[in-house]
Design a protein around this motif. Sequence first.
Motif: not given
Length: 252
Positions: A1-8, A150-153, A187-198
């Motif tokens: 789910w994190f990666w889906v939002i990140g890709v979008i 939330i994706i738009h934010t 930066m999108g990948v970095l943000g997604t990874v940080l979200a997964i890490l909590g």
Amino acid sequence: WFWVIGVIQVVLVLFGMKWLEYFYRYTSVVLLVCYGVLAYLLFSHYHVRMPAATVPMQWGTAISTIVTFSILAWTYKVSTVSRFARPASDAHGKKAFFFAPSVGIMVSVLVMGLMGMYSQQATGNWNLALLGAHAPIWGVIAAVGVALAIIHTNAMNLYPSTVDLLVALNTFRRPSQWEQPIATIAMGVLGTVLAILGILNHVAGFLDVIGDVIIPFTFIMLVDWLWVQRRQTPVAAFFAQPRTGHDWWSWP
């Protein structure tokens, strides 16, 4: 789910502000409607009451967190909207256009914080969108709508982050053709990874630290813009290339 939002969100930013603004404009309405539906679900299907304090209330910390969260968004990017988004028919602008972005951000932060508080008390979870899993089909649709909005934010945070990074880098180097998509993806990948890490588990500490800087800086910006510049400085002056040592340190 994190990666889906990140890709979008990365794809949206890659298309540029024109299409991102379209997405943002219409999903804002979706967010308001769906959030209202979930709020109705909360108050109509659960026993909601004012939570009782279990520990002594630290009002200073609480107020600083709310103010920092609101001001961080205003100072970072919405200040530009407040200052320069003026109606074309009025060369001097209107006060409503100056206050609307600030009031909009602070009210939404406060309201969503209150809803999260009531949701935590009634359901044991602050995330109002999760109510959709225990609701009729219309509740599920509303929860999906909130998730979509939330994706738009996230995308609107990724876009200025990419722009700010490139502006900083281009101070020392020439722009290249592929820097925008590369920076956006990185930066999108970095943000997604940080979200997964909590990373959200540490947001309170981050706001405490950044608030010590951002709150005083914001009031300096306000005083400078309203009293020193008197809202008269041309937009182009903020983006003029510095030519002397004094230009690098002076404020328009």
